[in-house]
Scaffold this motif. Structure first.
Motif, PDB file in Angstrom:
ATOM      1  N   GLN A 153       0.839  -1.209   0.000  1.00 22.97           N
ATOM      2  CA  GLN A 153       0.000   0.000   0.000  1.00 22.97           C
ATOM      3  C   GLN A 153       0.870   1.255   0.000  1.00 22.97           C
ATOM      4  O   GLN A 153       1.668   1.469   0.919  1.00 22.97           O
ATOM      5  CB  GLN A 153      -0.882  -0.014   1.251  1.00 22.97           C
ATOM      6  CG  GLN A 153      -1.817  -1.209   1.326  1.00 22.97           C
ATOM      7  CD  GLN A 153      -2.158  -1.605   2.759  1.00 22.97           C
ATOM      8  OE1 GLN A 153      -1.293  -1.553   3.632  1.00 22.97           O
ATOM      9  NE2 GLN A 153      -3.397  -2.012   2.991  1.00 22.97           N
ATOM     10  N   ALA A 154       0.667   2.099  -1.018  1.00 21.47           N
ATOM     11  CA  ALA A 154       1.534   3.275  -1.173  1.00 21.47           C
ATOM     12  C   ALA A 154       1.340   4.298  -0.056  1.00 21.47           C
ATOM     13  O   ALA A 154       2.217   5.117   0.196  1.00 21.47           O
ATOM     14  CB  ALA A 154       1.267   3.928  -2.530  1.00 21.47           C
ATOM     15  N   TYR A 155       0.199   4.269   0.638  1.00 17.91           N
ATOM     16  CA  TYR A 155       0.014   5.245   1.726  1.00 17.91           C
ATOM     17  C   TYR A 155       0.850   4.930   2.954  1.00 17.91           C
ATOM     18  O   TYR A 155       1.028   5.780   3.821  1.00 17.91           O
ATOM     19  CB  TYR A 155      -1.454   5.465   2.080  1.00 17.91           C
ATOM     20  CG  TYR A 155      -2.253   4.328   2.711  1.00 17.91           C
ATOM     21  CD1 TYR A 155      -1.682   3.141   3.173  1.00 17.91           C
ATOM     22  CD2 TYR A 155      -3.633   4.465   2.869  1.00 17.91           C
ATOM     23  CE1 TYR A 155      -2.439   2.138   3.748  1.00 17.91           C
ATOM     24  CE2 TYR A 155      -4.409   3.464   3.449  1.00 17.91           C
ATOM     25  CZ  TYR A 155      -3.792   2.295   3.893  1.00 17.91           C
ATOM     26  OH  TYR A 155      -4.536   1.301   4.462  1.00 17.91           O
ATOM     27  N   VAL A 186      -8.178   3.147   7.271  1.00 17.50           N
ATOM     28  CA  VAL A 186      -7.840   4.436   7.873  1.00 17.50           C
ATOM     29  C   VAL A 186      -6.694   4.192   8.857  1.00 17.50           C
ATOM     30  O   VAL A 186      -6.849   3.459   9.828  1.00 17.50           O
ATOM     31  CB  VAL A 186      -9.063   5.033   8.605  1.00 17.50           C
ATOM     32  CG1 VAL A 186      -8.693   6.338   9.285  1.00 17.50           C
ATOM     33  CG2 VAL A 186     -10.188   5.258   7.608  1.00 17.50           C
ATOM     34  N   GLU A 187      -5.532   4.765   8.559  1.00 24.72           N
ATOM     35  CA  GLU A 187      -4.330   4.500   9.358  1.00 24.72           C
ATOM     36  C   GLU A 187      -3.848   5.792  10.029  1.00 24.72           C
ATOM     37  O   GLU A 187      -4.075   6.873   9.512  1.00 24.72           O
ATOM     38  CB  GLU A 187      -3.209   3.950   8.454  1.00 24.72           C
ATOM     39  CG  GLU A 187      -3.536   2.643   7.757  1.00 24.72           C
ATOM     40  CD  GLU A 187      -3.602   1.451   8.704  1.00 24.72           C
ATOM     41  OE1 GLU A 187      -3.365   1.627   9.914  1.00 24.72           O
ATOM     42  OE2 GLU A 187      -3.906   0.340   8.220  1.00 24.72           O
ATOM     43  N   PRO A 188      -3.147   5.669  11.178  1.00 24.60           N
ATOM     44  CA  PRO A 188      -2.661   6.870  11.862  1.00 24.60           C
ATOM     45  C   PRO A 188      -1.599   7.623  11.055  1.00 24.60           C
ATOM     46  O   PRO A 188      -0.828   6.999  10.310  1.00 24.60           O
ATOM     47  CB  PRO A 188      -2.057   6.338  13.164  1.00 24.60           C
ATOM     48  CG  PRO A 188      -2.061   4.859  13.056  1.00 24.60           C
ATOM     49  CD  PRO A 188      -2.880   4.428  11.891  1.00 24.60           C
ATOM     50  N   ALA A 189      -1.564   8.949  11.227  1.00 29.27           N
ATOM     51  CA  ALA A 189      -0.635   9.792  10.456  1.00 29.27           C
ATOM     52  C   ALA A 189       0.833   9.461  10.746  1.00 29.27           C
ATOM     53  O   ALA A 189       1.702   9.751   9.929  1.00 29.27           O
ATOM     54  CB  ALA A 189      -0.902  11.261  10.760  1.00 29.27           C
ATOM     55  N   GLU A 190       1.124   8.846  11.893  1.00 31.90           N
ATOM     56  CA  GLU A 190       2.536   8.511  12.188  1.00 31.90           C
ATOM     57  C   GLU A 190       3.060   7.487  11.186  1.00 31.90           C
ATOM     58  O   GLU A 190       4.254   7.451  10.900  1.00 31.90           O
ATOM     59  CB  GLU A 190       2.707   7.887  13.587  1.00 31.90           C
ATOM     60  CG  GLU A 190       2.302   8.757  14.758  1.00 31.90           C
ATOM     61  CD  GLU A 190       0.794   8.744  14.990  1.00 31.90           C
ATOM     62  OE1 GLU A 190       0.264   7.657  15.277  1.00 31.90           O
ATOM     63  OE2 GLU A 190       0.158   9.807  14.835  1.00 31.90           O
ATOM     64  N   ILE A 191       2.185   6.646  10.673  1.00 29.46           N
ATOM     65  CA  ILE A 191       2.685   5.583   9.797  1.00 29.46           C
ATOM     66  C   ILE A 191       2.212   5.709   8.350  1.00 29.46           C
ATOM     67  O   ILE A 191       2.685   4.977   7.485  1.00 29.46           O
ATOM     68  CB  ILE A 191       2.296   4.181  10.333  1.00 29.46           C
ATOM     69  CG1 ILE A 191       0.766   4.015  10.415  1.00 29.46           C
ATOM     70  CG2 ILE A 191       2.929   3.905  11.687  1.00 29.46           C
ATOM     71  CD1 ILE A 191       0.349   2.567  10.541  1.00 29.46           C
ATOM     72  N   ALA A 192       1.273   6.630   8.112  1.00 27.32           N
ATOM     73  CA  ALA A 192       0.696   6.676   6.756  1.00 27.32           C
ATOM     74  C   ALA A 192       0.617   8.105   6.225  1.00 27.32           C
ATOM     75  O   ALA A 192       0.339   9.038   6.974  1.00 27.32           O
ATOM     76  CB  ALA A 192      -0.698   6.061   6.776  1.00 27.32           C
ATOM     77  N   TYR A 193       0.892   8.243   4.926  1.00 30.06           N
ATOM     78  CA  TYR A 193       0.676   9.541   4.278  1.00 30.06           C
ATOM     79  C   TYR A 193      -0.826   9.759   4.184  1.00 30.06           C
ATOM     80  O   TYR A 193      -1.589   8.812   3.951  1.00 30.06           O
ATOM     81  CB  TYR A 193       1.291   9.546   2.884  1.00 30.06           C
ATOM     82  CG  TYR A 193       2.761   9.219   2.888  1.00 30.06           C
ATOM     83  CD1 TYR A 193       3.679  10.079   3.480  1.00 30.06           C
ATOM     84  CD2 TYR A 193       3.230   8.029   2.321  1.00 30.06           C
ATOM     85  CE1 TYR A 193       5.038   9.772   3.505  1.00 30.06           C
ATOM     86  CE2 TYR A 193       4.589   7.717   2.342  1.00 30.06           C
ATOM     87  CZ  TYR A 193       5.478   8.587   2.933  1.00 30.06           C
ATOM     88  OH  TYR A 193       6.798   8.279   2.958  1.00 30.06           O
ATOM     89  N   LYS A 194      -1.222  10.999   4.326  1.00 31.07           N
ATOM     90  CA  LYS A 194      -2.659  11.286   4.383  1.00 31.07           C
ATOM     91  C   LYS A 194      -3.137  12.109   3.194  1.00 31.07           C
ATOM     92  O   LYS A 194      -4.309  12.091   2.845  1.00 31.07           O
ATOM     93  CB  LYS A 194      -2.973  12.087   5.661  1.00 31.07           C
ATOM     94  CG  LYS A 194      -2.793  11.282   6.923  1.00 31.07           C
ATOM     95  CD  LYS A 194      -3.947  10.313   7.020  1.00 31.07           C
ATOM     96  CE  LYS A 194      -3.869   9.384   8.186  1.00 31.07           C
ATOM     97  NZ  LYS A 194      -4.932   8.386   8.170  1.00 31.07           N
TER      98      LYS A 194
END
Ligand SMILES: Cc1cc2nc3c(=O)[nH]c(=O)nc-3n(C[C@H](O)[C@H](O)[C@H](O)COP(=O)(O)OP(=O)(O)OC[C@H]3O[C@@H](n4cnc5c(N)ncnc54)[C@H](O)[C@@H]3O)c2cc1C
Length: 303
Positions: A153-155, A186-194
């Protein structure tokens, strides 16, 4: 706001009405529906990957049943002359309950896939699943190098590095087969680009890394700028037509899909089916209310 409201009320909407939304994206309840949808797509020069709905099970008995369902599906589809393969979700086989049991089930599925000279793609679920899914893939890929692929997953901020770490499994004769998608959870901003542009930039960086290293990517997107970016990379690296493919979801942006096929690229459509369509649809919509606007748009504006 409207999306969130609609998605919260979904569990209270009658099943029949939810089916009106879902039927555009789900082939039906049973394997005959999936085969009929596959035949129609094959007739238009499109390959398929078939997925039985179900995820995040609670008991290992469910895992056993799910494996049996997939084994039956593989035998049926392989005898039907469909041009396609299979996608599976590891939590459907108990990934988060018992990793070893999950591995044994997935191994049996991939072994059966090899007997039929076909292929199984391991979907990527939410972030707690990423490490165990990569471990599962590594084990199965080592034993059946031609018959299994993975999704990244690119995010996720870790993905570029995950690709680099998987390169030891790729050779010229047997390249890694990785589906690259943006990611749906839906992933936390610490680990995923938003942010949209940030995710797209990383998508293309990941894809370029794959092309540079001879990986076979399945470019899974309906997003026009990403499709254009992917085609530019294919031209830049002079990638032969049999060393990549595009993928889209059943029922989504069919016009765009057609134009990719007409331009001579391989296209594969992901076909979900099964009795768990209601839970799947409502969960997806609750998880990611943005999906509501996609669905509403698709209902009023086909293609
Ligand atoms: C074949 C395939 C397999 C996938 N496997 C996984 C997986 O294993 N794990 C995972 O986390 N995610 C998976 N996904 C989902 C993916 O991560 C994205 O959430 C989804 O594809 C939407 O992203 P997009 O790239 O199309 O771009 P977006 O920017 O989300 O969408 C671009 C445009 O496409 C259209 N569109 C996109 N989705 C829909 C829709 N559902 N209905 C109507 N129109 C739509 C809209 O017009 C939108 O403006 C998969 C997607 C595909 C195509």
């Amino acid at each position: 706001m409207l999306n969130t409201l609609i998605s919260r009320t979904l569990p209270f909407i009658p099943k029949k009405l939810v089916w009106q939304f879902s039927k555009n994206y789900i082939a039906g309840d049973n394997s005959s529906d999936a085969i009929a949808a596959s035949r129609a797509l094959n007739a238009g020069g499109v390959k398929v990957t078939i997925d039985i709905l179900g995820e995040f099970i609670e008991t290992l008995d469910q895992a056993e049943n799910n494996k049996t369902e997939y084994l039956d599906l593989i035998r049926l589809v392989e005898n039907s002359g469909i041009d396609g393969n299979y996608s599976i979700k590891p939590t459907m086989f108990g990934l988060l309950i018992d990793e070893e049991a999950c591995y044994q089930h997935v191994r049996e599925l991939v072994k059966t896939a090899r007997e039929h000279n076909t292929f199984i793609r391991i979907d990527m679920e939410n972030s707690p699943c990423v490490d165990p899914t990569i471990n599962l893939f590594r084990r199965v890929k080592t034993e059946f190098p031609e018959n299994v692929g993975l999704v990244l997953q690119a995010y996720l901020k870790r993905t570029y590095e995950d690709i680099e770490n998987l390169l030891d499994l790729s050779t010229d004769e047997l390249p890694l087969n990785l589906r690259l998608c943006k990611g749906i959870y839906v992933e936390p901003a610490e680990i995923a680009y938003k942010e949209y542009h940030e995710i797209n930039r990383h998508f293309l960086e990941d894809l370029e890394l794959m092309f540079k290293n001879g990986i076979y990517p399945a470019v899974a997107t309906h997003d026009k700028p990403l499709i254009t970016g992917a085609v530019e990379l294919i031209e830049k690296y002079n990638v032969p037509k049999d060393r990549y493919e595009f993928q889209m979801l059943y029922g989504v942006t069919p016009k765009q899909r057609k134009s990719i096929v007409e331009n001579g690229h391989t296209m594969r459509v992901y076909i979900p089916f099964g009795t768990h369509w209601f839970g799947y649809s409502t969960r997806r919509l609750k998880e990611n209310p943005k999906m509501v606007s996609h669905i509403v748009k698709a209902i009023f504006y086909k293609g």
